[in-house]
Design a protein around this motif. Structure first.
Motif, PDB file in Angstrom:
ATOM      1  N   ARG A 247     -21.148 -38.213  22.549  1.00 33.67           N
ATOM      2  CA  ARG A 247     -19.762 -38.256  22.091  1.00 33.67           C
ATOM      3  C   ARG A 247     -18.933 -37.143  22.714  1.00 33.67           C
ATOM      4  O   ARG A 247     -17.772 -37.351  23.095  1.00 33.67           O
ATOM      5  N   ILE A 248     -19.516 -35.949  22.816  1.00 31.40           N
ATOM      6  CA  ILE A 248     -18.795 -34.840  23.449  1.00 31.40           C
ATOM      7  C   ILE A 248     -18.446 -35.193  24.892  1.00 31.40           C
ATOM      8  O   ILE A 248     -17.325 -34.951  25.357  1.00 31.40           O
ATOM      9  N   LEU A 249     -19.394 -35.792  25.604  1.00 24.90           N
ATOM     10  CA  LEU A 249     -19.147 -36.133  27.009  1.00 24.90           C
ATOM     11  C   LEU A 249     -18.141 -37.267  27.160  1.00 24.90           C
ATOM     12  O   LEU A 249     -17.230 -37.191  27.998  1.00 24.90           O
ATOM     13  N   ASN A 250     -18.279 -38.306  26.355  1.00 29.17           N
ATOM     14  CA  ASN A 250     -17.558 -39.551  26.639  1.00 29.17           C
ATOM     15  C   ASN A 250     -16.678 -40.058  25.511  1.00 29.17           C
ATOM     16  O   ASN A 250     -16.073 -41.128  25.639  1.00 29.17           O
ATOM     17  N   GLY A 251     -16.582 -39.322  24.408  1.00 33.14           N
ATOM     18  CA  GLY A 251     -15.872 -39.840  23.242  1.00 33.14           C
ATOM     19  C   GLY A 251     -14.386 -39.563  23.199  1.00 33.14           C
ATOM     20  O   GLY A 251     -13.689 -40.094  22.334  1.00 33.14           O
ATOM     21  N   GLY A 252     -13.886 -38.767  24.118  1.00 37.44           N
ATOM     22  CA  GLY A 252     -12.476 -38.432  24.082  1.00 37.44           C
ATOM     23  C   GLY A 252     -11.677 -39.125  25.162  1.00 37.44           C
ATOM     24  O   GLY A 252     -12.213 -39.830  26.020  1.00 37.44           O
ATOM     25  N   LYS A 253     -10.384 -38.925  25.139  1.00 37.27           N
ATOM     26  CA  LYS A 253      -9.504 -39.497  26.157  1.00 37.27           C
ATOM     27  C   LYS A 253      -9.875 -38.971  27.534  1.00 37.27           C
ATOM     28  O   LYS A 253      -9.912 -39.718  28.516  1.00 37.27           O
ATOM     29  N   ASN A 254     -10.144 -37.671  27.613  1.00 42.78           N
ATOM     30  CA  ASN A 254     -10.598 -37.062  28.853  1.00 42.78           C
ATOM     31  C   ASN A 254     -12.112 -36.869  28.784  1.00 42.78           C
ATOM     32  O   ASN A 254     -12.624 -36.320  27.814  1.00 42.78           O
ATOM     33  N   LYS A 255     -12.814 -37.312  29.815  1.00 40.89           N
ATOM     34  CA  LYS A 255     -14.272 -37.254  29.827  1.00 40.89           C
ATOM     35  C   LYS A 255     -14.763 -35.902  30.337  1.00 40.89           C
ATOM     36  O   LYS A 255     -14.080 -35.209  31.089  1.00 40.89           O
ATOM     37  N   PHE A 256     -15.987 -35.564  29.915  1.00 41.26           N
ATOM     38  CA  PHE A 256     -16.712 -34.432  30.469  1.00 41.26           C
ATOM     39  C   PHE A 256     -17.949 -34.971  31.199  1.00 41.26           C
ATOM     40  O   PHE A 256     -18.489 -36.015  30.832  1.00 41.26           O
ATOM     41  N   VAL A 257     -18.411 -34.237  32.206  1.00 41.95           N
ATOM     42  CA  VAL A 257     -19.482 -34.726  33.070  1.00 41.95           C
ATOM     43  C   VAL A 257     -20.624 -33.720  33.124  1.00 41.95           C
ATOM     44  O   VAL A 257     -20.408 -32.524  33.390  1.00 41.95           O
ATOM     45  N   ASP A 258     -21.825 -34.200  32.868  1.00 43.86           N
ATOM     46  CA  ASP A 258     -23.059 -33.440  33.093  1.00 43.86           C
ATOM     47  C   ASP A 258     -23.288 -33.429  34.603  1.00 43.86           C
ATOM     48  O   ASP A 258     -23.731 -34.412  35.190  1.00 43.86           O
ATOM     49  N   THR A 259     -22.975 -32.309  35.246  1.00 43.11           N
ATOM     50  CA  THR A 259     -22.900 -32.302  36.709  1.00 43.11           C
ATOM     51  C   THR A 259     -24.255 -32.511  37.374  1.00 43.11           C
ATOM     52  O   THR A 259     -24.341 -33.197  38.396  1.00 43.11           O
ATOM     53  N   TRP A 260     -25.326 -31.933  36.822  1.00 43.86           N
ATOM     54  CA  TRP A 260     -26.611 -32.100  37.482  1.00 43.86           C
ATOM     55  C   TRP A 260     -27.030 -33.571  37.465  1.00 43.86           C
ATOM     56  O   TRP A 260     -27.445 -34.122  38.491  1.00 43.86           O
ATOM     57  N   ARG A 261     -26.891 -34.219  36.331  1.00 41.76           N
ATOM     58  CA  ARG A 261     -27.279 -35.620  36.262  1.00 41.76           C
ATOM     59  C   ARG A 261     -26.333 -36.491  37.091  1.00 41.76           C
ATOM     60  O   ARG A 261     -26.754 -37.517  37.651  1.00 41.76           O
ATOM     61  N   HIS A 262     -25.083 -36.100  37.220  1.00 36.88           N
ATOM     62  CA  HIS A 262     -24.146 -36.853  38.068  1.00 36.88           C
ATOM     63  C   HIS A 262     -24.628 -36.886  39.510  1.00 36.88           C
ATOM     64  O   HIS A 262     -24.583 -37.938  40.160  1.00 36.88           O
ATOM     65  N   PHE A 263     -25.089 -35.740  40.000  1.00 40.38           N
ATOM     66  CA  PHE A 263     -25.524 -35.663  41.386  1.00 40.38           C
ATOM     67  C   PHE A 263     -26.978 -36.102  41.583  1.00 40.38           C
ATOM     68  O   PHE A 263     -27.414 -36.319  42.710  1.00 40.38           O
ATOM     69  N   HIS A 264     -27.727 -36.219  40.479  1.00 41.41           N
ATOM     70  CA  HIS A 264     -29.135 -36.620  40.552  1.00 41.41           C
ATOM     71  C   HIS A 264     -29.373 -37.706  39.498  1.00 41.41           C
ATOM     72  O   HIS A 264     -30.167 -37.512  38.570  1.00 41.41           O
ATOM     73  N   PRO A 265     -28.723 -38.858  39.628  1.00 36.49           N
ATOM     74  CA  PRO A 265     -28.703 -39.841  38.532  1.00 36.49           C
ATOM     75  C   PRO A 265     -30.063 -40.416  38.163  1.00 36.49           C
ATOM     76  O   PRO A 265     -30.267 -40.792  37.007  1.00 36.49           O
ATOM     77  N   ASP A 266     -30.980 -40.498  39.100  1.00 32.10           N
ATOM     78  CA  ASP A 266     -32.261 -41.138  38.834  1.00 32.10           C
ATOM     79  C   ASP A 266     -33.457 -40.202  38.991  1.00 32.10           C
ATOM     80  O   ASP A 266     -34.604 -40.656  38.985  1.00 32.10           O
ATOM     81  N   THR A 267     -33.193 -38.912  39.132  1.00 31.96           N
ATOM     82  CA  THR A 267     -34.266 -37.973  39.442  1.00 31.96           C
ATOM     83  C   THR A 267     -35.109 -37.656  38.213  1.00 31.96           C
ATOM     84  O   THR A 267     -34.600 -37.266  37.171  1.00 31.96           O
ATOM     85  N   LEU A 268     -36.398 -37.804  38.360  1.00 38.76           N
ATOM     86  CA  LEU A 268     -37.364 -37.534  37.304  1.00 38.76           C
ATOM     87  C   LEU A 268     -37.948 -36.124  37.424  1.00 38.76           C
ATOM     88  O   LEU A 268     -37.916 -35.514  38.488  1.00 38.76           O
TER      89      LEU A 268
END
Length: 328
Positions: A247-268
């Motif tokens: 909710r913190i990331l995506n629940g508001g009018k303006n979104k916040f982004v988890d930057t590491w996961r953004h750049f590494h979307p599928d990395t285990l």
């Protein structure tokens, strides 16, 4: 420049990393499988480090025209200083360095080179040692600095956990989020914290973009810990905490982004915390609890968001780094 504020007490992490053999999954894949899925990957170009001591030498790139932020839960600053803490700090040479879980009640001398880091702000609990404590060292003088969460119904419990630096183009929120506690005894308090944190971040974001950095004490998705199936009632991976973070990331009018996961979307298998118990580091049984979150509208300024996987040995966490373009 130095500021001191009080911190709250928090018990030692209990993150549910079970002894080898007690878990139904024998591998360290977050999905409990014997190999990554087709979409997920281990970034196999280089082996994932599992060293248990800090390497004797480290080297990291310094890009021209950028600002580098480093965040690190040191799990006791005085102990970390005895275990090659400075090896990492000197090699990284961040412009702004945030430390969490310092566990000190007075300033500690000699942590960084004060000729480089002219500005510093400490948050701790006066009178006794606790499990919290934050400090920010900066080469750059901010416009203003504030402490704690003004949006919390009891702001006193947030002291020592949040330090906010205001710059011309953004706010930098250095944070050590409380743990929900053994047997989730503080889960209700954690939910209250999450609500206050979201409100605070959105208030700041309405004025200018934010960078939210630190040990946020939540593994957002199953991919963010080694053994999700056996940790659904463990602090940091409860449905309530994960829902709050989403909710913190995506629940508001303006979104916040988890930057590491953004750049590494599928990395285990890339984690920031490894329990000292059960040889978790050598087995790569960890959790990704540390984040650099940014306002979506400044994502185009982010050059790099990385986990320093090899910088382990001074703490049970490894540092994380964010690099952005242009001046603050």
């Amino acid at each position: 420049m130095t500021r001191k504020h009080q911190s709250t007490d928090i018990s030692e992490k209990t993150l549910g990393l079970e002894e080898e053999g007690s878990n139904s999954h024998s591998d360290s894949s977050p999905e409990g499988s014997t190999r990554p899925t087709k979409k997920a990957k281990k970034e196999e170009s280089t082996p994932i480090p599992t060293n248990t001591k800090m390497p004797e030498s480290l080297s990291f790139e310094k890009r021209e025209g950028t600002i580098k932020f480093a965040s690190w839960n040191v799990s006791g600053l005085k102990a970390a200083l005895k275990k090659s803490f400075r090896t990492y700090v000197e090699a990284e040479d961040a412009d702004i360095l945030c430390l969490q879980e310092t566990k000190v009640n007075t300033e500690v001398e000699g942590v960084v080179d004060h000729k480089k880091y002219k500005y510093r702000w400490w948050g701790f609990e006066d009178g006794k040692k606790g499990y919290a404590g934050t400090v920010v060292f900066s080469k750059i003088n901010p416009i203003s600095v504030s402490f704690g969460l003004s949006t919390h119904p009891n702001p006193k419990v947030t002291e020592g956990r949040v330090i906010t630096l205001e710059f011309e183009t953004l706010y930098y929120v250095a944070c050590y989020v409380p743990n929900a506690g053994e047997k989730l005894v503080r889960l209700k308090e954690k939910i209250i914290w999450d609500e206050a944190m979201e409100k605070y971040l959105r208030q700041l974001d309405a004025k200018k973009p934010i960078i939210w950095a630190g040990d946020l004490n939540v593994a957002h998705k199953p991919i963010d810990l080694a053994r999700p199936d056996t940790n659904k009632k463990t602090p940091g991976f409860t449905p309530e905490e994960r829902k709050d973070f989403e909710r913190i990331l995506n629940g508001g009018k303006n979104k916040f982004v988890d930057t590491w996961r953004h750049f590494h979307p599928d990395t285990l298998c890339h984690y920031t915390y490894f329990s000292y118990r059960f040889q978790c580091r050598s087995k790569n049984l960890g959790w990704r609890l540390d984040y650099h979150v940014v306002s979506e509208r400044i994502l185009n300024r982010v050059v790099e968001s990385e986990i320093r996987l090899n910088a382990y040995g001074a703490s049970d966490h490894v540092p994380i780094v964010l690099v952005i373009n242009d001046d603050l």
